[in-house]
Design an enzyme around this catalytic site. Structure first.
Site, PDB file in Angstrom:
ATOM      1  N   ARG A 271       0.731  -1.243  -0.138  1.00 30.13           N
ATOM      2  CA  ARG A 271      -0.185  -0.031   0.058  1.00 30.13           C
ATOM      3  C   ARG A 271       0.909   1.433   0.051  1.00 30.13           C
ATOM      4  O   ARG A 271       0.363   2.146   0.668  1.00 30.13           O
ATOM      5  CB  ARG A 271      -0.881  -0.026   1.315  1.00 30.13           C
ATOM      6  CG  ARG A 271      -1.874  -1.279   1.258  1.00 30.13           C
ATOM      7  CD  ARG A 271      -2.807  -1.177   0.088  1.00 30.13           C
ATOM      8  NE  ARG A 271      -3.737  -2.336   0.285  1.00 30.13           N
ATOM      9  CZ  ARG A 271      -3.353  -3.606  -0.378  1.00 30.13           C
ATOM     10  NH1 ARG A 271      -2.261  -3.822  -1.019  1.00 30.13           N
ATOM     11  NH2 ARG A 271      -4.104  -4.903  -0.240  1.00 30.13           N
TER      12      ARG A 271
ATOM     13  N   SER B 162     -10.927  -0.504   2.833  1.00 28.40           N
ATOM     14  CA  SER B 162     -10.176  -0.994   4.068  1.00 28.40           C
ATOM     15  C   SER B 162      -9.624   0.121   4.657  1.00 28.40           C
ATOM     16  O   SER B 162      -8.690   0.950   4.116  1.00 28.40           O
ATOM     17  CB  SER B 162      -8.831  -1.899   3.763  1.00 28.40           C
ATOM     18  OG  SER B 162      -9.592  -3.012   3.150  1.00 28.40           O
TER      19      SER B 162
ATOM     20  N   GLU C 242      -4.983   3.290   6.266  1.00 24.90           N
ATOM     21  CA  GLU C 242      -4.482   3.175   5.015  1.00 24.90           C
ATOM     22  C   GLU C 242      -4.757   4.205   4.070  1.00 24.90           C
ATOM     23  O   GLU C 242      -3.876   4.646   3.227  1.00 24.90           O
ATOM     24  CB  GLU C 242      -5.246   1.806   4.385  1.00 24.90           C
ATOM     25  CG  GLU C 242      -4.866   1.581   3.194  1.00 24.90           C
ATOM     26  CD  GLU C 242      -5.468   0.235   2.610  1.00 24.90           C
ATOM     27  OE1 GLU C 242      -5.882   0.105   1.390  1.00 24.90           O
ATOM     28  OE2 GLU C 242      -5.311  -0.856   3.407  1.00 24.90           O
TER      29      GLU C 242
END
Length: 337
Positions: free
Chosen positions: A164, A236, A333
């Site tokens: 990520r 997420s 995130e």
């Protein structure tokens, strides 16, 4: 000359936060880009929006230059019996490109179906799902460098891709992604090692097709992830923590049923952040206008016109509780801007 304009950004971020800017500029083609390059010199901060699916807008009024990338198009760069290299405009819908490539027998992206956002956002976050990351099929990224005042093609190995993360996320004021080049397969190799996919694909390996995997991925995502049009969210909200073997072995003593899988075989493992949040009792809980989604604890949802402060109150409460009970720090995130 095209100029920045006033714009409410509520429809440009999937969490549905009601934010306003006086400096909104849409780039639909390279003529618009010429104006943007000249205009950008007047701003110390530039914020690029693709699909708005991985960002929490935190100011009441954003004074940065907000750039919306809408450049479209798909062009074949090279084509042989085993691979095809395509150049895709940053404004294209990521899921639509997955569908387009699958329909033409260009394989590899099936596990990344139904991920919201644009093609230009894919390298920023190095999107991933069900055992696959964008970086595995990225050839290069074509962008405008505000820092160096030039066009630049950045090869995949120079994008600093990790879980990520990318050079674009680390330096989000430096690059404007214009297109992405994808190197796809013509001979399909299934990627079905991820546990959620394995569970749904049983006794059918001999008949397995790319379309079957695509359908399973779409079904899995729809079963546990809310539609952003119905419930504002950014997918997420926390990264899956990565632990080395000694840390994992200690946690297994405390939590024998802990959910984990290989990150670097024999070196490190990913721990399910959703599982950690579940065992700490957060699934379905509500704080103010924000809730933990009842079907998937990794998702925070906007249930009543939440702002960024509301979101972060819940997120920080989860982080503190999980750390207190398990010793693991959860990392947020999405980009907080």
């Amino acid at each position: 000359m095209k100029k920045p304009c006033h714009q409410n950004l509520k429809k440009f971020n999937t969490f549905g936060i009601d934010i306003y800017t006086k400096n909104f500029f849409r780039v639909s083609n390279y003529s618009d880009l010429e104006y943007l390059i000249d205009i950008s010199k007047n701003y110390s901060k530039i914020f690029v929006i693709g699909g708005g699916s991985n960002v929490i807008l935190s100011s009441n009024i954003i004074d940065a230059l907000v750039v919306k990338i809408d450049i479209l198009g798909i062009n074949i760069i090279s084509n042989d019996s085993n691979h095809i290299l395509i150049d895709v405009g940053a404004g294209e819908s990521w899921h639509d490109i997955v569908v387009f490539c699958l329909s033409r027998g260009w394989y590899g992206l099936e596990n990344l179906a139904l991920i919201p956002g644009t093609v230009g956002g894919a390298p920023v976050q190095n999107i991933g799902a069900y055992g696959l990351e964008f970086s595995e099929y990225c050839h290069s990224v074509f962008a405008w460098s505000f820092k160096n005042n030039c066009f630049i093609e950045i090869k995949a190995q120079d994008c600093l891709f990790s879980y990520r993360e990318s050079i674009f996320k680390k330096n989000n004021n430096d690059y404007l992604i214009l297109s992405v080049r994808l190197l796809l397969d013509k001979i399909w190799t299934p990627r079905i090692g991820y546990h959620d996919i394995k569970k749904q694909i049983t006794n059918c390996v001999a008949k397995l097709t790319p379309t079957h995997v695509f359908d399973v991925v779409c079904s899995a995502r729809r079963s546990k992830l809310p539609d952003v049009k119905a419930l504002g969210n950014v997918g997420s909200f926390f990264k899956n923590p990565i632990l080395e073997i000694p840390e994992l072995e200690y946690l297994k003593l405390l939590f024998p049923n802990i959910v984990f899988w290989n990150h670097i075989p024999g070196v490190s493992f990913k721990i399910s952040a959703g599982w950690l949040i579940n065992i700490c009792g957060w699934k379905g809980r509500i704080i103010g206008p924000v809730a933990v989604y009842k079907k998937q604890s990794l998702i925070l949802v906007n249930i009543n016109n939440a702002n960024a402060s509301d979101v972060l109150v819940l997120a920080h409460a989860i982080q503190e509780d999980v750390c207190c009970k398990t010793g693991i720090s959860l990392e947020i995130e999405p980009v907080i801007f």
